[in-house]
Design a protein around this motif. Structure first.
Motif, mmCIF file in Angstrom:
data_model
loop_
_atom_site.group_PDB
_atom_site.id
_atom_site.type_symbol
_atom_site.label_atom_id
_atom_site.label_comp_id
_atom_site.label_asym_id
_atom_site.label_seq_id
_atom_site.Cartn_x
_atom_site.Cartn_y
_atom_site.Cartn_z
ATOM 1 N N MET A 1 1.607 -1.930 -1.524
ATOM 2 C CA MET A 1 0.936 -3.224 -1.707
ATOM 3 C C MET A 1 -0.488 -3.040 -2.238
ATOM 4 O O MET A 1 -0.924 -3.788 -3.120
ATOM 5 C CB MET A 1 0.916 -3.996 -0.375
ATOM 6 N N ASP A 2 -1.192 -2.042 -1.737
ATOM 7 C CA ASP A 2 -2.557 -1.762 -2.222
ATOM 8 C C ASP A 2 -2.538 -1.332 -3.689
ATOM 9 O O ASP A 2 -3.365 -1.765 -4.492
ATOM 10 C CB ASP A 2 -3.215 -0.657 -1.377
ATOM 11 N N PHE A 3 -1.561 -0.473 -4.016
ATOM 12 C CA PHE A 3 -1.453 0.042 -5.387
ATOM 13 C C PHE A 3 -1.103 -1.087 -6.365
ATOM 14 O O PHE A 3 -1.682 -1.186 -7.454
ATOM 15 C CB PHE A 3 -0.399 1.154 -5.423
ATOM 16 N N ALA A 4 -0.164 -1.959 -5.960
ATOM 17 C CA ALA A 4 0.231 -3.083 -6.817
ATOM 18 C C ALA A 4 -0.955 -4.034 -7.022
ATOM 19 O O ALA A 4 -1.225 -4.474 -8.145
ATOM 20 C CB ALA A 4 1.410 -3.824 -6.196
ATOM 21 N N LYS B 1 -4.138 -3.350 -6.771
ATOM 22 C CA LYS B 1 -5.150 -2.675 -7.605
ATOM 23 C C LYS B 1 -4.834 -2.816 -9.100
ATOM 24 O O LYS B 1 -5.738 -2.935 -9.924
ATOM 25 C CB LYS B 1 -5.179 -1.200 -7.188
ATOM 26 N N HIS B 2 -3.532 -2.819 -9.421
ATOM 27 C CA HIS B 2 -3.129 -2.941 -10.829
ATOM 28 C C HIS B 2 -2.774 -4.384 -11.206
ATOM 29 O O HIS B 2 -2.230 -4.633 -12.283
ATOM 30 C CB HIS B 2 -1.970 -1.986 -11.114
ATOM 31 N N GLN B 3 -3.048 -5.298 -10.292
ATOM 32 C CA GLN B 3 -2.850 -6.738 -10.515
ATOM 33 C C GLN B 3 -1.404 -7.095 -10.834
ATOM 34 O O GLN B 3 -1.137 -7.953 -11.692
ATOM 35 C CB GLN B 3 -3.811 -7.232 -11.609
ATOM 36 N N HIS B 4 -0.479 -6.425 -10.135
ATOM 37 C CA HIS B 4 0.936 -6.779 -10.251
ATOM 38 C C HIS B 4 1.384 -7.444 -8.950
ATOM 39 O O HIS B 4 0.910 -7.074 -7.876
ATOM 40 C CB HIS B 4 1.790 -5.536 -10.499
ATOM 41 N N PRO B 5 2.306 -8.413 -9.051
ATOM 42 C CA PRO B 5 2.721 -9.150 -7.849
ATOM 43 C C PRO B 5 3.825 -8.465 -7.036
ATOM 44 O O PRO B 5 4.395 -9.078 -6.122
ATOM 45 C CB PRO B 5 3.225 -10.477 -8.433
ATOM 46 N N LEU B 6 4.109 -7.215 -7.319
ATOM 47 C CA LEU B 6 5.163 -6.478 -6.614
ATOM 48 C C LEU B 6 5.010 -6.608 -5.098
ATOM 49 O O LEU B 6 3.924 -6.406 -4.553
ATOM 50 C CB LEU B 6 5.100 -4.997 -7.016
ATOM 51 N N GLN B 7 6.122 -6.922 -4.442
ATOM 52 C CA GLN B 7 6.144 -7.058 -2.982
ATOM 53 C C GLN B 7 6.972 -5.939 -2.361
ATOM 54 O O GLN B 7 8.056 -5.596 -2.873
ATOM 55 C CB GLN B 7 6.741 -8.413 -2.572
ATOM 56 N N CYS B 8 6.458 -5.391 -1.265
ATOM 57 C CA CYS B 8 7.139 -4.329 -0.530
ATOM 58 C C CYS B 8 7.156 -4.742 0.941
ATOM 59 O O CYS B 8 6.122 -5.149 1.478
ATOM 60 C CB CYS B 8 6.377 -3.022 -0.728
ATOM 61 N N VAL B 9 8.319 -4.675 1.556
ATOM 62 C CA VAL B 9 8.467 -5.127 2.948
ATOM 63 C C VAL B 9 9.256 -4.099 3.750
ATOM 64 O O VAL B 9 9.907 -3.215 3.182
ATOM 65 C CB VAL B 9 9.189 -6.498 3.021
#
Ligand code: TYC
Length: 117
Positions: free
Chosen positions: A100-103, A105-113
């Protein structure tokens, strides 16, 4: 599944006056061992995160080779969600935070749960 033999703690105990003079009681206690609960870490599809970024995440944070990472990414793209790995609670929580931090930082909406298995 093959299970190991649980360790035992505390050796024999002598209770000198338990059965009258000279008698002894020997007890053995079994150390209680519990296998930790496991958690599945998932990534979710969205319309904006680049495919190559998701492949990179799977390689970097989940130790997938390029082929496995691409297969998982395409599964998520086609089905909405997919499993990145299965971990104990603290490891799973760390993976989710890292992704979530990496996404972000790169301004992508990727979600990880994570979800309990
Ligand atoms: N659907 C995204 C696209 O077409 C790719 C993608 C795959 C995004 C997996 C997120 O978890 C994901 N660019």
């Amino acid at each position: 599944m093959i299970r190991g033999v649980a360790p035992t703690a505390a050796g024999p105990r002598r209770v000198e006056d338990a059965g009258g003079p000279g008698a002894a009681v020997v007890t053995k206690t079994r150390t209680k061992v519990k296998r930790p609960s496991l958690y599945r870490v998932l990534i979710l599809n969205d319309d904006y995160t680049p495919m190559e970024f998701v492949v990179h995440v799977l390689e970097q944070f989940f130790s997938k080779d390029r082929e496995a990472a691409t297969r998982i990414m395409m599964h998520v793209h086609n089905h909405g969600a997919g499993e990145c790995g299965i971990y104990t609670y603290e490891v799973a929580e760390t993976k989710v935070t890292q992704v979530m931090d990496f996404a972000r930082k790169h301004q992508h909406p990727l979600q990880c749960v994570m979800e309990k298995k």
